[in-house]
Design a protein around this motif. Sequence first.
Motif, PDB file in Angstrom:
ATOM      1  N   THR A 103       0.851  -1.186   0.000  1.00 27.02           N
ATOM      2  CA  THR A 103       0.000   0.000   0.000  1.00 27.02           C
ATOM      3  C   THR A 103       0.883   1.231   0.000  1.00 27.02           C
ATOM      4  O   THR A 103       1.687   1.422   0.910  1.00 27.02           O
ATOM      5  CB  THR A 103      -0.865   0.069   1.255  1.00 27.02           C
ATOM      6  N   PRO A 104       0.684   2.077  -0.986  1.00 28.19           N
ATOM      7  CA  PRO A 104       1.506   3.279  -1.079  1.00 28.19           C
ATOM      8  C   PRO A 104       1.032   4.328  -0.072  1.00 28.19           C
ATOM      9  O   PRO A 104      -0.151   4.415   0.232  1.00 28.19           O
ATOM     10  CB  PRO A 104       1.314   3.760  -2.498  1.00 28.19           C
ATOM     11  N   ALA A 105       1.943   5.129   0.366  1.00 29.84           N
ATOM     12  CA  ALA A 105       1.615   6.187   1.309  1.00 29.84           C
ATOM     13  C   ALA A 105       1.063   7.362   0.541  1.00 29.84           C
ATOM     14  O   ALA A 105       1.345   7.567  -0.633  1.00 29.84           O
ATOM     15  CB  ALA A 105       2.856   6.597   2.070  1.00 29.84           C
ATOM     16  N   ILE A 106       0.246   8.177   1.204  1.00 27.17           N
ATOM     17  CA  ILE A 106      -0.400   9.308   0.572  1.00 27.17           C
ATOM     18  C   ILE A 106       0.641  10.324   0.147  1.00 27.17           C
ATOM     19  O   ILE A 106       0.519  10.922  -0.924  1.00 27.17           O
ATOM     20  CB  ILE A 106      -1.413   9.923   1.552  1.00 27.17           C
ATOM     21  N   GLY A 107       1.652  10.542   0.841  1.00 28.62           N
ATOM     22  CA  GLY A 107       2.700  11.489   0.483  1.00 28.62           C
ATOM     23  C   GLY A 107       3.386  11.072  -0.799  1.00 28.62           C
ATOM     24  O   GLY A 107       3.678  11.886  -1.689  1.00 28.62           O
ATOM     25  N   LEU A 108       3.648   9.782  -0.911  1.00 29.24           N
ATOM     26  CA  LEU A 108       4.291   9.282  -2.110  1.00 29.24           C
ATOM     27  C   LEU A 108       3.366   9.472  -3.298  1.00 29.24           C
ATOM     28  O   LEU A 108       3.791   9.887  -4.393  1.00 29.24           O
ATOM     29  CB  LEU A 108       4.657   7.794  -1.931  1.00 29.24           C
ATOM     30  N   LEU A 109       2.100   9.161  -3.111  1.00 30.15           N
ATOM     31  CA  LEU A 109       1.115   9.317  -4.163  1.00 30.15           C
ATOM     32  C   LEU A 109       1.008  10.782  -4.567  1.00 30.15           C
ATOM     33  O   LEU A 109       0.903  11.101  -5.767  1.00 30.15           O
ATOM     34  CB  LEU A 109      -0.240   8.780  -3.662  1.00 30.15           C
ATOM     35  N   PHE A 110       1.039  11.670  -3.646  1.00 26.52           N
ATOM     36  CA  PHE A 110       0.967  13.099  -3.929  1.00 26.52           C
ATOM     37  C   PHE A 110       2.165  13.556  -4.741  1.00 26.52           C
ATOM     38  O   PHE A 110       2.023  14.247  -5.753  1.00 26.52           O
ATOM     39  CB  PHE A 110       0.883  13.867  -2.582  1.00 26.52           C
ATOM     40  N   TRP A 111       3.370  13.162  -4.320  1.00 31.45           N
ATOM     41  CA  TRP A 111       4.567  13.606  -5.020  1.00 31.45           C
ATOM     42  C   TRP A 111       4.683  12.953  -6.422  1.00 31.45           C
ATOM     43  O   TRP A 111       5.135  13.577  -7.389  1.00 31.45           O
ATOM     44  CB  TRP A 111       5.833  13.291  -4.223  1.00 31.45           C
ATOM     45  N   VAL A 112       4.207  11.733  -6.593  1.00 24.56           N
ATOM     46  CA  VAL A 112       4.239  11.077  -7.906  1.00 24.56           C
ATOM     47  C   VAL A 112       3.272  11.799  -8.839  1.00 24.56           C
ATOM     48  O   VAL A 112       3.576  12.044 -10.020  1.00 24.56           O
ATOM     49  CB  VAL A 112       3.872   9.570  -7.770  1.00 24.56           C
ATOM     50  N   THR A 113       2.084  12.185  -8.323  1.00 24.48           N
ATOM     51  CA  THR A 113       1.101  12.909  -9.137  1.00 24.48           C
ATOM     52  C   THR A 113       1.660  14.249  -9.540  1.00 24.48           C
ATOM     53  O   THR A 113       1.501  14.677 -10.703  1.00 24.48           O
ATOM     54  CB  THR A 113      -0.212  13.071  -8.351  1.00 24.48           C
ATOM     55  N   ILE A 114       2.295  14.960  -8.639  1.00 22.99           N
ATOM     56  CA  ILE A 114       2.870  16.273  -8.929  1.00 22.99           C
ATOM     57  C   ILE A 114       3.979  16.125  -9.960  1.00 22.99           C
ATOM     58  O   ILE A 114       4.075  16.903 -10.920  1.00 22.99           O
ATOM     59  CB  ILE A 114       3.416  16.925  -7.648  1.00 22.99           C
ATOM     60  N   ALA A 115       4.808  15.113  -9.841  1.00 22.80           N
ATOM     61  CA  ALA A 115       5.900  14.906 -10.791  1.00 22.80           C
ATOM     62  C   ALA A 115       5.319  14.570 -12.181  1.00 22.80           C
ATOM     63  O   ALA A 115       5.803  15.064 -13.212  1.00 22.80           O
ATOM     64  CB  ALA A 115       6.822  13.798 -10.310  1.00 22.80           C
ATOM     65  N   PHE A 116       4.236  13.732 -12.157  1.00 21.22           N
ATOM     66  CA  PHE A 116       3.626  13.374 -13.436  1.00 21.22           C
ATOM     67  C   PHE A 116       3.019  14.596 -14.107  1.00 21.22           C
ATOM     68  O   PHE A 116       3.191  14.806 -15.326  1.00 21.22           O
ATOM     69  CB  PHE A 116       2.560  12.280 -13.196  1.00 21.22           C
ATOM     70  N   LEU A 117       2.311  15.421 -13.328  1.00 20.15           N
ATOM     71  CA  LEU A 117       1.697  16.634 -13.892  1.00 20.15           C
ATOM     72  C   LEU A 117       2.769  17.601 -14.380  1.00 20.15           C
ATOM     73  O   LEU A 117       2.606  18.228 -15.446  1.00 20.15           O
ATOM     74  CB  LEU A 117       0.794  17.303 -12.856  1.00 20.15           C
ATOM     75  N   ALA A 118       3.859  17.725 -13.675  1.00 14.50           N
ATOM     76  CA  ALA A 118       4.941  18.617 -14.094  1.00 14.50           C
ATOM     77  C   ALA A 118       5.547  18.101 -15.390  1.00 14.50           C
ATOM     78  O   ALA A 118       5.839  18.870 -16.326  1.00 14.50           O
ATOM     79  CB  ALA A 118       6.001  18.704 -13.005  1.00 14.50           C
TER      80      ALA A 118
END
Length: 164
Positions: A5-20
């Motif tokens: 299970t991924p952590a919410i922080g990791l999910l947040f930073w992966v989404t931000i990196a993907f959007l960037a």
Amino acid sequence: MDLITPAIGLLFWVTIAFLALVIILRKFAWKPILGAVKEREEGIKTALESAEAARKEMQNLQADNERILNEALAERDGMLKEARQLKENMIADAKAEAQTEADKIVAQAQATIESEKKAAIADLKSQVAGLSVEIAEKVVRKELADKDKQLALVESMLGDVTLN
């Protein structure tokens, strides 16, 4: 930390990196990639249109070649027919001319034969007349050599003559 299970922080930073990454790609790479794809698509479309035009041109050329070939064959046939007709005309003319010349030669030969025949007959008559005169002269000389025979001949001729 659980690996499944991924952590919410990791999910947040992966989404931000993907959007960037998507924003950066959209700003700098998306337009050139789409332009290259569109340019490639237009090149393919142009090549297909050119190939279709070339195919149609080849069909037109093939039809023109067949038409030209048929015209050439028809012209050849016409020329051969004309040559045959010319040959036949020349042969017929030569035959007619030869026949005319032969008739002329025969007519001249007949005229020559006729004139030579008349000349021969005239000559023969002349010779016969000459011979007849010579024979008559010899007979008359022989008959008239004797006086008694002369008187007998004159009396015989006078007896043959009848008075009217």
